[in-house]
Design an enzyme around this catalytic site. Sequence first.
Site, PDB file in Angstrom:
ATOM      1  N   GLU A  87       0.804  -1.222   0.000  1.00 47.90           N
ATOM      2  CA  GLU A  87       0.000   0.000   0.000  1.00 47.90           C
ATOM      3  C   GLU A  87       0.837   1.272   0.000  1.00 47.90           C
ATOM      4  O   GLU A  87       0.540   2.224   0.711  1.00 47.90           O
ATOM      5  CB  GLU A  87      -0.945  -0.005   1.217  1.00 47.90           C
TER       6      GLU A  87
HETATM    7  N1  IFG Z   1      -4.244  -4.083   4.455  1.00 55.61           N
HETATM    8  C1  IFG Z   1      -2.999  -3.572   5.045  1.00 55.61           C
HETATM    9  C2  IFG Z   1      -2.822  -3.795   6.531  1.00 55.61           C
HETATM   10  C3  IFG Z   1      -4.129  -3.712   7.310  1.00 55.61           C
HETATM   11  C4  IFG Z   1      -5.135  -4.643   6.677  1.00 55.61           C
HETATM   12  C5  IFG Z   1      -6.402  -4.732   7.523  1.00 55.61           C
HETATM   13  C6  IFG Z   1      -1.864  -5.596   4.202  1.00 55.61           C
HETATM   14  C7  IFG Z   1      -0.616  -6.219   3.662  1.00 55.61           C
HETATM   15  C8  IFG Z   1      -5.440  -4.141   5.276  1.00 55.61           C
HETATM   16  N2  IFG Z   1      -1.861  -4.237   4.359  1.00 55.61           N
HETATM   17  O1  IFG Z   1      -2.806  -6.296   4.510  1.00 55.61           O
HETATM   18  O2  IFG Z   1      -1.915  -2.810   7.045  1.00 55.61           O
HETATM   19  O3  IFG Z   1      -4.582  -2.381   7.363  1.00 55.61           O
HETATM   20  O4  IFG Z   1      -7.205  -5.804   7.107  1.00 55.61           O
END
Ligand code: IFG
Length: 487
Positions: A302
């Site tokens: 992200e």
């Molecule tokens: N995605 C984000 C996490 C967390 C997650 C919550 C990944 C690799 C959503 N990154 O999962 O930091 O916020 O479900």
Amino acid sequence: MDAPDAIIPKPVSVTKGSGAFKLTGDTKIILVGDQPELASLARHLAGKIGPLTGFNFVTVKGTGNEGKGNIYLRLDANTAELGDEGYTLKVDGEMASLAANKPAGLFRGIQTVIQLLPASAEGGNWSIPAVGISDHPLYGYRGSMLDVSRHFFSVADVKRYIDLIAAYKMNVLHLHLSDDQGWRIEIKSWPKLTEIGGSSEVGGAKGGFYTQDEYRDIVNYAAERYITIVPEIDMPGHTNAALASYPELNCNDTATKIYTGTEVGFSTLCVNKDITYKFIDDVIRELAAMTPGPYIHIGGDESHATKKEDYVTFMNKVQPIVTKYGKTVVGWDEIANATLEPNTIVQFWADEGNSLTAVQKGAKVIMSPAKKAYLDMQYDSTTKLGLHWAAYIEVDSAYAWDPASYVKGISRDNILGIEAPLWSETIVTMDDIEYMVFPRLPGLAEVGWTPAGARNWEEYRKRLATHGPRMKASGVDYYPSKKVDWK
Ligand code: IFG
């Protein structure tokens, strides 16, 4: 259902015998061989079944010919198919004998012995049913992840979590040590990372961090249970805690504010500054020095505030820093867009395209599909904790999938193993952890241990039902899913 039929993860082969081996106050644990690990393994076994039965199991060194009435631990299996974590268990009316190639195998076998005994004193029958078991895992990497950044968890909570996953033969705990809301590991060359970056958490409470001694304590505790700690420093995104700690890490030389919300994708290290790579070198050097395991996870997810070409440049510069300190890189699946170092591992969480790219580049993949393995996903729309951006995940859905056919183009040979992450935006206490992680984790442990061809939900749910009393006996506040007829 009798105990040999209720073991989780399901062993490769179980042959039930007649009768049972009755434990008494005279039962000894006999160590056959002089490997130093045998004594600590015996202590672990005695530490588990002693309080349960009320017997004081004396441990002695022996030859294996001490006759009936004893539990034998031996490291002379020399059976190739058992590998590093396999074991055999033979129990008849007179004795029990656990054998393995390696100490980790004996530790996994001890978890099976524990499951062959009643979960609590109410069980009252201290006999191990006669059985012949030969067992070994399908995947060598079977883990869970704790996000200690969004909400900080104490050393005691992390140790309890280690105990709980060890009971189901998991062998990795990935610690998500840094993010926008918190930096949780002391770095002596950059002290403000914890002084400032460790001083808060989601919701604005005081947060916290592990000193290097506390981190080593966690690592050692995990190692005694043959669990490898995989530390993660997420970068270049998910870095607000570091950016709030050191103005110079920001492109505008201005520290950001401490962040206590739950948005993602807004932060980035300054990819074009030399100090950024000095910072990363110092962090990785100190982290590698206190991490005996082979992996350092550099995150990479992200990074929406990082230009794509800058992200690639960044990842191409950071991977060699990790390998320079003798560690292997792990990254979330976005890292597949960079040039991957020969042994870099890619952790699939959401983007199948990234993971296919990784495989095409020759990388091994850790399977953590958010729709199956994300333990912060609500069970259903009524679950008070957790999120549902990926899916609602009931106990059956978390179990009924095969990593080797989940993504077309990713097969068994491309997969290092599986990992079940628990993100902690909404998770505050150990009770919250237990409610979201159990009862889904035992099934995910079985997905990593037992071949898909030997697994099906209708059969598994009956075994899981008998683990309700086990979880209760361990004080685990599990979600009593309606998908299971709990015993
Ligand atoms: N995605 C984000 C996490 C967390 C997650 C919550 C990944 C690799 C959503 N990154 O999962 O930091 O916020 O479900």
